[in-house]
Write a protein that holds these residues in place. Structure first.
Motif, PDB file in Angstrom:
ATOM      1  N   TYR A   1      59.276  25.343  31.851  1.00 26.85           N
ATOM      2  CA  TYR A   1      59.180  23.844  32.341  1.00 26.85           C
ATOM      3  C   TYR A   1      60.279  23.332  32.942  1.00 26.85           C
ATOM      4  N   LEU A   2      61.549  23.492  32.076  1.00 28.20           N
ATOM      5  CA  LEU A   2      62.536  22.688  32.460  1.00 28.20           C
ATOM      6  C   LEU A   2      63.077  23.412  33.845  1.00 28.20           C
ATOM      7  N   PRO A   3      63.051  24.672  33.973  1.00 21.03           N
ATOM      8  CA  PRO A   3      63.542  25.028  35.281  1.00 21.03           C
ATOM      9  C   PRO A   3      62.499  24.317  36.354  1.00 21.03           C
ATOM     10  N   GLY A   4      61.374  24.256  36.251  1.00 21.78           N
ATOM     11  CA  GLY A   4      60.349  23.794  37.032  1.00 21.78           C
ATOM     12  C   GLY A   4      60.719  22.200  37.360  1.00 21.78           C
TER      13      GLY A   4
ATOM     14  N   VAL B   1      49.873  18.728  30.562  1.00 21.68           N
ATOM     15  CA  VAL B   1      50.616  20.109  30.731  1.00 21.68           C
ATOM     16  C   VAL B   1      50.570  20.936  29.491  1.00 21.68           C
ATOM     17  N   THR B   2      50.086  22.128  29.701  1.00 23.43           N
ATOM     18  CA  THR B   2      49.960  23.009  28.402  1.00 23.43           C
ATOM     19  C   THR B   2      50.594  24.200  28.854  1.00 23.43           C
ATOM     20  N   GLU B   3      50.772  25.392  28.001  1.00 17.83           N
ATOM     21  CA  GLU B   3      51.424  26.660  28.214  1.00 17.83           C
ATOM     22  C   GLU B   3      51.005  27.005  29.573  1.00 17.83           C
ATOM     23  N   LEU B   4      49.736  26.766  30.282  1.00 15.83           N
ATOM     24  CA  LEU B   4      49.467  27.487  31.369  1.00 15.83           C
ATOM     25  C   LEU B   4      50.129  26.903  32.563  1.00 15.83           C
ATOM     26  N   THR B   5      50.824  25.801  32.320  1.00 16.05           N
ATOM     27  CA  THR B   5      51.365  24.840  33.692  1.00 16.05           C
ATOM     28  C   THR B   5      52.666  25.574  33.996  1.00 16.05           C
ATOM     29  N   ASP B   6      52.508  25.802  35.352  1.00 12.80           N
ATOM     30  CA  ASP B   6      53.828  25.760  36.139  1.00 12.80           C
ATOM     31  C   ASP B   6      54.169  24.447  36.811  1.00 12.80           C
ATOM     32  N   ILE B   7      54.906  23.573  36.099  1.00 14.76           N
ATOM     33  CA  ILE B   7      55.357  22.209  36.426  1.00 14.76           C
ATOM     34  C   ILE B   7      55.558  21.974  37.861  1.00 14.76           C
TER      35      ILE B   7
ATOM     36  N   TRP C   1      59.009  27.931  25.443  1.00 15.09           N
ATOM     37  CA  TRP C   1      58.134  27.806  26.626  1.00 15.09           C
ATOM     38  C   TRP C   1      58.964  26.869  27.567  1.00 15.09           C
ATOM     39  N   ALA C   2      59.422  25.756  27.039  1.00 14.99           N
ATOM     40  CA  ALA C   2      60.181  24.836  27.889  1.00 14.99           C
ATOM     41  C   ALA C   2      61.373  25.305  28.885  1.00 14.99           C
ATOM     42  N   ASP C   3      62.194  26.125  27.806  1.00 22.78           N
ATOM     43  CA  ASP C   3      63.888  26.619  28.587  1.00 22.78           C
ATOM     44  C   ASP C   3      63.302  27.704  29.456  1.00 22.78           C
TER      45      ASP C   3
END
Length: 353
Positions: A186-189, A143-149, A181-183
């Motif tokens: 990533y975390l919403p995902g 998982v990188t900055e490109l990821t939409d988890i 980025w996580a806030d």
């Protein structure tokens, strides 16, 4: 116990977060020890799971074939980038209990991280392996900055992967602003994935999302005594030079060397940092990652380690929010205990990304 066997230090790809092959003086590109020593060592373990590892393990198919023909193990598997599956005869694929294919989600994300055409190659490998009868195929994401988890995990589940697990591109890579980025992403995902997992569970289906399953297992059955991957206490890696390592990414660090196949080895007594010992989420996290415990502050500093810890705690909180309801569903017979039970050691997967 889990045995991760390096077949080579070489790799045919050069992913953006990895850099490709190990230097031959660090992890030789061919086995330099006597194979029978490996056989003797592994066969002392009556519950051995052997996972072939690299580099790209399929660059040395002869060693895979020799090991599967000569070493008695309860389970065999492989972690591969999926571009060279034709190098191993199909009979050996059919004997694999688990195959982990490295793929980062959707085509654009995977190809940007791993190289043009890699997604299509892995997709074709997945279809081939399924067509010849391989039952347990796991998507192995970085998982990188490109990821939409949410989008990338559900994409892989919809393709048909039995399980999906992932690692965050943190600590061993160049530092980046993971908390922002996580806030925002990533975390919403993660919370959307948790909601999806619960909806499907209420319909009687358990999705193979490894971090969710792994955290639920710690809640329902048995907490983790150390990092859930088992590094150093339930899992070891054997390098191509015969060193027995606590962690397969710690190939340069002295603390990781537990012994040698010629002389034997001793498992670690995992010592978690004070902040982990005092943390309410320790039973579900186990310290997250041995390498990060030992090396994290050197690479990312204290603030970087704390940012990753924040992401970990928020992920665990999201999963625990549905844990009582999952327990209810088990008690009411909507889902079966055996469908939710999951031991990451058996698949060499990551519970805490």
């Amino acid at each position: 116990m889990l045995w991760l066997l390096f077949t080579t230090g070489a790799c045919n790809l050069r992913c953006s977060y990895c850099g490709g092959s190990f230097e031959p003086h660090v992890v030789p590109w061919r086995i330099t020890y006597e194979n029978n020593k490996l056989k003797q060592l592994i066969e002392r373990d009556e519950d051995a799971t052997v996972i072939f590892y690299g580099g790209e393990p399929l660059l040395n198919p002869g060693f895979i074939i020799w090991t599967m023909n000569n070493v008695k193990a309860r389970r065999f598997g492989i972690q591969t980038n999926g571009t060279l599956v034709s190098l191993l005869p199909r009979d050996y694929w059919r004997r694999m209990d688990v195959v982990l294919l490295s793929i980062d989600g959707r085509e654009k994300v995977t190809d940007t991280n791993r190289g043009r055409g890699v997604y299509r190659a892995v997709f074709n490998a997945f279809n081939y392996l399924r067509s010849i009868g391989v039952k347990r195929i796991i998507a192995r994401m970085t998982v990188t900055e490109l990821t939409d988890i949410y989008e990338d995990v559900t994409h892989l589940l919809n393709i048909g992967f039995n399980y999906v697990h992932w690692q965050l591109n943190v600590v061993w890579t160049d530092k980046w602003n993971i908390k922002t980025w996580a806030d925002g992403n990533y975390l919403p995902g993660i919370r959307k994935l948790v909601d999806l997992f619960l909806r499907r569970a209420e319909e009687g289906k358990v999705f193979g999302i490894v971090p969710i399953l792994g955290i639920l297992n710690a809640y329902l059955f048995k907490p983790y005594e150390g990092p859930p991957c088992g590094a150093g206490y339930r899992a070891v890696a054997v390098s191509t030079d015969g060193r027995v390592l606590a962690c397969p990414i710690a190939v340069r660090e002295d603390w990781s060397v537990l012994g040698h196949i010629n002389t034997g080895f001793k498992l670690m007594n995992i010592q978690l940092p004070e902040m982990c010992m005092k943390c309410e989420y320790k039973p579900y996290c186990g310290g997250r990652c041995l390498y990060a415990i030992m090396e994290g502050e050197k690479y990312w500093g204290r603030d970087g380690v704390l940012a990753v810890d924040y992401v970990t705690r928020e992920t665990i909180k999201a999963v625990l929010s549905i844990a009582p309801r999952i327990k209810e569903l088990i008690n009411n017979g909507v889902i079966k205990t055996e469908d939710i039970a999951y031991d990451p050691i058996l698949d060499s997967t990551e519970v805490i990304p």
